[in-house]
Scaffold this active site. Structure first.
Site, PDB file in Angstrom:
ATOM      1  N   ASP A 108      -3.387   2.439  -5.991  1.00  0.00           N
ATOM      2  CA  ASP A 108      -1.852   2.494  -4.508  1.00  0.00           C
ATOM      3  C   ASP A 108      -1.761   1.381  -3.822  1.00  0.00           C
ATOM      4  O   ASP A 108      -1.635   1.311  -3.207  1.00  0.00           O
ATOM      5  CB  ASP A 108      -1.985   3.700  -4.203  1.00  0.00           C
ATOM      6  CG  ASP A 108      -2.720   3.992  -2.751  1.00  0.00           C
ATOM      7  OD1 ASP A 108      -3.663   3.363  -3.688  1.00  0.00           O
ATOM      8  OD2 ASP A 108      -3.196   5.033  -1.742  1.00  0.00           O
ATOM      9  N   GLU A 109      -2.506  -0.018  -4.227  1.00  0.00           N
ATOM     10  CA  GLU A 109      -2.708  -1.072  -3.632  1.00  0.00           C
ATOM     11  C   GLU A 109      -2.573  -2.188  -4.513  1.00  0.00           C
ATOM     12  O   GLU A 109      -3.474  -2.325  -5.874  1.00  0.00           O
ATOM     13  CB  GLU A 109      -4.193  -0.556  -2.814  1.00  0.00           C
ATOM     14  CG  GLU A 109      -3.857  -1.585  -1.409  1.00  0.00           C
ATOM     15  CD  GLU A 109      -5.552  -1.410  -0.716  1.00  0.00           C
ATOM     16  OE1 GLU A 109      -5.617  -0.281   0.374  1.00  0.00           O
ATOM     17  OE2 GLU A 109      -6.455  -1.330  -1.673  1.00  0.00           O
ATOM     18  N   ASP A 161       0.850  -0.802  -0.091  1.00  0.00           N
ATOM     19  CA  ASP A 161       0.277  -0.443  -0.356  1.00  0.00           C
ATOM     20  C   ASP A 161       1.090   0.812   0.296  1.00  0.00           C
ATOM     21  O   ASP A 161       1.515   1.283   1.078  1.00  0.00           O
ATOM     22  CB  ASP A 161      -0.351  -0.048   1.338  1.00  0.00           C
ATOM     23  CG  ASP A 161      -1.587   1.098   1.244  1.00  0.00           C
ATOM     24  OD1 ASP A 161      -1.539   2.018   0.577  1.00  0.00           O
ATOM     25  OD2 ASP A 161      -2.654   1.084   2.384  1.00  0.00           O
TER      26      ASP A 161
END
Ligand SMILES: [Mg+2]
Length: 243
Positions: A105-106, A10
């Site tokens: 973003d993960e 993350d």
């Protein structure tokens, strides 16, 4: 026994970090990314220096400026963040198989090729961080969680920010999670917390003490049983259920 099979990456304050990478003058400073520079808008992503001043993502810009008058507002540039996402994905793919993109973003990565022992999994995590720093840039820090499944890996990544690395093994359960709030559990939002409380489940300890049938009752179906199993490290892919 549930081996360590999932690694969750993350990226911290992703949009703000991309801007700090692109614009060195912003590094170390309180920065908020906004859809449009105006007092009536809300922040999308804020840097850690801004967080330290009480500014949060999804906060009105008026309030954010009150809390931090020297806050720099940056207009969002989605095409830049997508380009960073692609490069980060390539760099991570060079270290480990990315099994699912959860958001910009993960990412969920799969350790099962090796059924990685803890030291090996931690080495992969450190390798990801080092390569990102070297090949993409030092502003793109990430929190990495390693655990037997996605729910626990994602929660592990949330335990240390920014630039974290947390491993949750089966033997750490439930002790490692007992200090959290119910809404810190992946899949428990405001409404589900209210339902849990109505069933007398008001702490993580009680959540772990609840039977499979009780959780089935709270969730109103098989999802409650899945939660019971995931909390204990069982690997039940999320994408099989359309979420
Ligand atoms: Mg993030």
């Amino acid at each position: 026994m549930h081996p360590l099979r999932t690694l969750a990456v993350d990226f911290n304050s992703f949009f703000a970090s991309c801007e700090q990478q692109e614009q060195p003058a912003l590094r170390g400073r309180p920065v908020a990314v906004v859809p449009v520079v105006a007092d009536t808008t809300c922040t999308i992503s804020v840097s850690y220096a801004a967080k330290a001043r009480g500014v949060r993502a999804e906060m009105g810009v008026g309030e954010a400026r009150l809390r931090c008058p020297e806050l720099t507002l940056v207009e969002a540039r989605p095409e830049v963040y997508i380009a960073y996402h692609r490069r980060l994905r390539e760099v991570i793919e060079a270290c480990i198989h990315v099994s699912e993109i959860k958001s910009i973003d993960e990412m969920e990565c799969d350790l099962t090729a090796t059924f990685a022992p803890r030291e090996k999994a931690e080495r992969v995590a450190r390798d990801i961080k080092a390569r990102v720093r070297r090949e993409v840039g030092p502003c793109l820090t990430s929190s990495i969680g390693i655990a037997p499944n996605w729910l626990l890996a994602k929660m592990a990544s949330d335990l240390q920010k920014p630039d974290g690395l947390v491993v949750i093994e089966e033997q750490d359960l439930p002790a490692r999670l007992l200090g959290l709030k119910l809404q810190d559990f992946l899949g428990i939002g405001e409404r589900m917390e209210a339902r849990l409380r109505a069933h007398g489940i008001d702490t993580p300890a009680r959540l772990y003490a609840a039977t499979k049938a009780e959780l089935r009752g709270v969730w109103g179906g098989v999802e409650g049983e899945r939660m019971f199993c995931r909390l204990r490290g069982e690997h039940i892919p999320f994408h099989c259920e359309g979420n």
